[in-house]
Design an enzyme around this catalytic site. Structure first.
Site, PDB file in Angstrom:
ATOM      1  N   LYS B  74       1.058  -1.291   0.014  1.00 19.70           N
ATOM      2  CA  LYS B  74      -0.130   0.058   0.042  1.00 19.70           C
ATOM      3  C   LYS B  74       0.860   1.199   0.122  1.00 19.70           C
ATOM      4  O   LYS B  74       1.903   1.234   0.649  1.00 19.70           O
ATOM      5  CB  LYS B  74      -0.869   0.018   1.240  1.00 19.70           C
ATOM      6  CG  LYS B  74      -2.086   0.976   1.184  1.00 19.70           C
ATOM      7  CD  LYS B  74      -2.976   0.686   2.393  1.00 19.70           C
ATOM      8  CE  LYS B  74      -3.920   1.811   2.551  1.00 19.70           C
ATOM      9  NZ  LYS B  74      -4.964   1.712   3.897  1.00 19.70           N
ATOM     10  N   SER B 149      -9.855   1.657   2.809  1.00 18.55           N
ATOM     11  CA  SER B 149      -9.004   2.587   2.253  1.00 18.55           C
ATOM     12  C   SER B 149      -7.889   1.877   1.499  1.00 18.55           C
ATOM     13  O   SER B 149      -7.484   2.407   0.092  1.00 18.55           O
ATOM     14  CB  SER B 149      -8.313   3.521   2.772  1.00 18.55           C
ATOM     15  OG  SER B 149      -7.517   2.714   3.860  1.00 18.55           O
ATOM     16  N   SER B 173     -10.247  -0.490   7.270  1.00 16.38           N
ATOM     17  CA  SER B 173      -9.525  -0.451   5.911  1.00 16.38           C
ATOM     18  C   SER B 173      -9.129  -1.669   5.250  1.00 16.38           C
ATOM     19  O   SER B 173      -8.527  -1.565   4.040  1.00 16.38           O
ATOM     20  CB  SER B 173      -8.434   0.809   5.914  1.00 16.38           C
ATOM     21  OG  SER B 173      -9.072   1.840   5.978  1.00 16.38           O
TER      22      SER B 173
END
Lengths: 480, 471, 102
Positions: B74, B149, B173
């Site tokens: 990420k 997210s 997330s």
């Protein structure tokens, strides 16, 4: 200008920041070093880079506790908090400090004159980077641009906050001086104000007499010497009195002390004050030193200046004179009282030892020299026994300090400081008197000022080898 | 192919890491133009790392448990020298001078970071639409969001472009996008995985965790990234968990609470999937207990005060002075404001504003302190619950993946999609989302298992039972 | 815990200054509505009597996490400064600082 007009009284509290003498910064392994090439002692943590996290330095905690114990503070479980404000020298735009749970709670500091000043707290926090203003005057006002060096960012600090117990600028100076001595004695700081390792801010207000309510206060920053502390506070209190006598009001604000101009000026008014939005620092866990740890630190603390002064006063025998009290304060302040104690223990008269240590030794060591206690004791014994004169002793001391030690007797011999025998001195005395009959007559008739004249003549004739005390004794004996 | 099998074959010399990497790169070039799961693909570096693994295997050296396995990371996890931007314009082009601890762990385990994955800006969002790089699409249905997210990480695994990826979970997330994309996602116990190098959103809630196509692969990756890190003061000093070897131990004798408060409000198909999962666990020997923890309803409100408060402080450093975007202005204060105004998107600004307000003088007690006391309330409620059950079962999300653009105009509506995942973060506990079928439209459904601190081994075992029962 | 006063546009404008964000009038208006809605949702917390509960400062019960006072290598200055928007004399260059101080 030590006195305020009429019945005005000043009320002062000091906030003293001291850098801790650790090898590394508070939350990272970067060196805690003064000076150095800009932005070389920096890492993700002290630059506040995204993703970095603080880890607390155990030595900084120990030193903070040492300060707290020396100031008789309550050592308490503590929590770090974030103090949020934007400023380019603050890499994260928040400072990790302690807020409602400081490591050191209420304590006190006793001034040499016996006044007790409350210490409200002594908490840990991180230092900021260093901003240099370019263009304009080099000061913050009028600068075109600024440049930032983060070498100092994250250096461990303890902020010691006094109560509003100080009532004169002279007392404020004494508080700062005493605190400095204590910090040095604990080993927590080198106390060097000129290098910024101890920095003083003063909160100053004035009121009409000791029973009146506190007035509006101003905070004065940039006090980087003991002299500035005293001058700035005197100036600020008088400024406030003049405004009030003129019917004007004091505006609560932060003021900057300009040492060269000898005045304070507005830095920031309260309207511009920040809302710091303190909250517990989630990247750190609470600190709860154990009783065992606190006891162990307490046991390792050396005697503090107040106690050391009491020891020397006791050594003086009868009541110490005012000049002796000054000398005592001075040797304790410089950390050279141990020489006096060693000499007294070896049987040297304490007042002689104090005088020589406070004056000659302090002077000789002021350039960073070194001398062990035993060597100093031997030299003092030689002087006391009349083996060397006071003047000769001083010359020997200078050599010893320059060489970092040595045998005082050998040094005295090399310099030709063999004490004159009594017969030789008698001959010189008689010759000097014979050459100055008129002066001698006035001396015999009671003109004591001439003692120095005759002593000088004898010293000149003997090239300084005569013992001053023996010369005086010889003169008194012949005077009858 | 599973990560565990890839690593085993690469380590045994039966398959070359370079081939694995080429296969992954080929998948990325086929799918990612459309999906946009990656913000950057590190093709050359990945090939070079793969050659290094192959050489090590040839020399008989130990290559680690993830040898040759391609992985997505990420965009909020620092990779030295590679753009790490949190999908924000304010960090556009920022190349960290250091690696996150989890990145070091991946490399030490032989994993190959093949790309950086897309996300909601600073991990604030539930759809991966708040990205400076543009949105990621759901691999199952390109008209839907992948969740957020960590939407890029979930979509990359869901589409089969990589077998594994790392995400971060502050309020759901990892689990919410895992559910939306039909993959496994784990939010570990707070402190089990180092946060050093994870760009902070809300420090007391953030945790890095794995995405995988199977529970076993998730366990394998979690073993690699878990462990004490002296660079993170909130890292737990506990032995690394043994997860993979215990996966087949089953759930016999475990009491599993079917938690009404983590189901109510979910769609009928999701509710049915939770019930079906409970039946699978019961069939495997677990005792299912119906239960309620009403305090969990306060989680969302507490979260939307605590997380923005911490974020408002964590994001202050983006001021245009040391790195990232600067918009010039006459003085520092104006430069800070101009840079932040241009660099942050709407959602980030909203949360900074909310958090600044919640911490400001006069409001701290009413909002922030009260939210933190509510957190204590929830922690205590969980503690009570875990006195009578070993695990808790519920839904991961109230709905399946929603349409792109469907919720962007209503922040509160978007926040509600995290209602089931948030309580775990507040308590610092672990949780897993495991696929449990799909709805009538074919969109994946995830069910969530929750456990007390450091119960990962138990959680993964139960998740494996559900996974196996469905296949 | 009593219900705090409702959020006003003036509050939002003040907070924007504290947070160093420039908001247009339209944004102030929009944020006021959105933040009021979120804070309104939080009103359920205000109704709770939690006075007996401590404030959770950490989800963990850790204390005394410390490191030894040993110097570790610092970063390469060139690498650090290469990320800066503006540099002068090996330092981070910023525009004029106007009458403020930490």
């Amino acid at each position: 200008m030590a006195e305020l007009p009429d019945d005005w009284e000043m009320v002062v509290g000091l906030e003293v920041h001291t850098e801790l003498a650790t090898a590394t910064k508070l939350f990272c392994g970067c060196a805690n070093a003064f000076g150095g090439e800009p932005n070389t002692n920096v890492c993700p943590v002290c630059l506040g880079l995204p993703g970095s996290l603080p880890v607390l330095n155990e030595k900084a905690v120990e030193l903070a506790i040492r300060i707290g114990l020396a100031l008789h503070c309550q050592i308490a479980p503590s929590v770090f908090a974030r103090k949020n404000y934007f400023y380019p020298d603050q890499p994260k735009d928040y400072q990790i400090s302690q807020y409602d749970k400081p490591i050191n709670g209420i304590g006190h500091l006793d001034l040499p004159d016996g006044t007790r000043v409350l210490v409200e707290r002594a908490h840990m926090e991180e230092d900021t980077g260093k901003t240099t203003h370019l263009g304009g005057t080099g000061r913050i006002h009028g600068a075109d641009e600024s440049i930032v060096d983060y070498n100092r960012a994250g250096v461990p600090l303890v902020e010691i906050v006094s109560g509003p117990d100080i009532r004169s600028a002279e007392q404020a100076r004494r508080y700062a001086a005493e605190l400095r001595s204590i910090l040095i004695a604990t080993g927590a700081s080198d106390g060097r104000m000129e290098e910024g390792s101890m920095r003083v801010d003063a909160n100053v207000s004035v009121r009409r007499g000791p029973d009146a309510p506190f007035g509006t206060r101003c905070e004065i920053k940039n006090l980087n010497s003991l002299r500035s502390v005293q001058r700035a506070i005197d100036h600020e209190a008088l400024r406030q009195v003049m405004l009030l006598e003129d019917g004007q009001a004091i505006v609560q604000e932060t003021r900057h002390w300009d040492e060269d101009a000898g005045r304070t000026q507005t830095l920031r008014s309260k309207e511009e004050a920040y809302d710091y939005r303190y909250f517990p620092e989630p990247d750190l866990v609470p600190l709860a030193p154990s009783d065992e740890q606190i006891d162990a630190i307490r046991a390792s603390l050396p005697a503090m200046p107040a106690e050391r002064r009491r020891t020397l006063v006791a050594l003086m025998g009868e009541q110490a004179t005012e000049s002796q009290a000054d000398q005592i304060a001075s040797v304790v302040d410089q950390g050279i009282d141990r020489y006096v104690i060693a000499a007294a223990a070896a049987g040297v008269a304490a007042p002689l030892a104090l005088a020589r240590v406070a004056n000659e030794l302090a002077g000789a060591l002021s350039d960073g020299g070194h001398l062990d206690e035993d060597t100093m004791v031997v030299l003092l014994q030689m002087e006391e026994a009349g083996e060397v004169s006071a003047t000769q002793s001083k010359a020997v001391l200078a050599d010893l300090v320059a060489d970092g030690g040595g045998d005082p007797r050998a040094v005295a011999k090399t310099k030709g400081f063999e004490q004159m025998d009594a017969g030789a001195l008698d001959a010189v005395l008689d010759a000097v008197i014979a050459e100055n009959r008129d002066a001698w007559q006035r001396y015999v008739e009671g003109d004591d000022k001439l003692t120095g004249f005759f002593t000088g003549k004898v010293m000149a004739a003997t090239k300084g080898q005569a013992d001053g005390k023996a010369v005086n004794a010889g003169l008194r004996q012949r005077r009858g | 192919m599973s990560a565990r099998r890839i690593a085993a074959e690469v380590a045994a010399g039966n398959r070359r890491a370079t081939e694995v990497v080429e296969a992954s790169l080929a998948e990325i070039s086929t799918h990612d133009g459309e999906l946009h799961a990656f913000t950057e693909v590190h093709a050359e570096a990945a090939r070079e790392a793969a050659r290094g693994i192959d050489a090590a295997v040839a020399e008989g050296r130990d290559v680690g448990p993830l040898a040759g396995v391609p992985i997505g990371v990420k965009d909020n996890i620092c990779q030295r020298g590679r753009v790490t931007s949190c999908a924000s314009k304010i960090l556009d082009g920022w190349r960290p001078p250091y690696d996150a601890t989890v990145v070091r762990s991946l490399e030490a385990a032989g994993a190959i970071i093949i790309g950086t994955t897309n996300m909601d800006e600073f991990a604030m969002g539930s759809s991966t639409e708040n990205s400076a790089y543009g949105p990621t699409k759901n691999p199952v249905d390109h008209s839907k969001v992948p969740g957020g997210s960590s939407g890029g990480s979930a979509a990359a695994v869901g589409a089969g472009m990589v077998p594994l990826s790392l995400g971060s979970d502050t309020g759901g997330s990892i689990r919410q996008p895992a559910a939306f994309c039909g993959v496994v996602g784990v939010k570990p116990t707070y402190g089990l995985v180092s946060r050093y190098g994870l760009v902070a959103f809300a420090s007391s809630l953030d945790q890095v965790g794995p995405f995988a196509q199977s529970v076993e692969d998730a366990a394998l990756l979690l073993e690699v990234i878990a462990g004490h890190d002296p660079l993170d003061s909130t890292s737990l000093d506990v032995p690394a968990p043994m997860l993979v070897d215990r996966l087949d131990d089953g759930v016999g004798g475990l009491r599993v609470g079917l938690c009404r408060d983590l189901i109510e409000g979910a769609s009928p198909e999701i509710t049915a999937a939770v019930t079906a999962s409970a039946e699978l666990l019961a069939a495997a020997g677990a005792e299912i207990v119906e239960m309620s923890i009403p305090e969990l309803h306060y989680g969302l409100s507490a979260y939307y005060l605590i997380a923005p408060a911490e974020a408002s402080s964590n994001l202050a450093r983006y001021d245009g002075v040391r790195y990232g975007l600067r918009v010039d202005a006459a003085n520092v204060a104006e430069m800070n404001a101009a840079s932040r105004t241009a660099g942050f998107g709407d959602e980030v600004k909203r949360r900074i504003m909310l958090g600044t307000y919640a911490l400001s003088a006069g409001y701290y007690d009413a909002y922030y302190a009260q939210a933190q006391r509510t957190r204590t309330l929830i922690i205590n409620a969980f503690a009570d619950a875990y006195r009578s059950v070993d695990l808790i079962l519920g839904a991961t999300t109230p709905t399946t993946a929603f349409g792109l653009g469907a919720k962007v105009s209503d922040p509160m509506e978007m926040y509600l999609s995290d209602v089931f995942t948030i309580p775990t973060n507040l308590a610092g506990h672990p949780a897993i989302s495991v696929p449990a079928g799909s709805d009538a439209a074919g969109l994946p459904i995830g069910v969530q298992l929750l456990g007390p601190a450091l119960s990962e081994e138990r959680l993964l075992r139960a998740a494996a039972v559900i996974e196996k029962g469905r296949s | 815990m009593s219900d705090p006063t409702p959020l006003s546009a003036a509050d939002v404008a003040k907070v924007a200054v504290l947070a160093r964000l420039n908001l247009t009038d339209e944004e102030v208006e929009r944020f006021t509505g959105q933040l009021a809605s979120i804070l309104g949702h939080a009103a359920d917390l205000a109704a709770l009597d939690l006075s007996a509960l401590k404030v959770t400062e950490h989800p963990l019960e850790l204390i005394n996490v410390l490191r030894t006072d040993e110097v570790r290598p610092s970063l390469d200055r060139a690498e650090v400064l290469s990320q800066a928007p503006a540099v002068a004399d090996h330092r981070f260059l910023v525009p004029q600082i106007v009458g403020e101080e930490g």
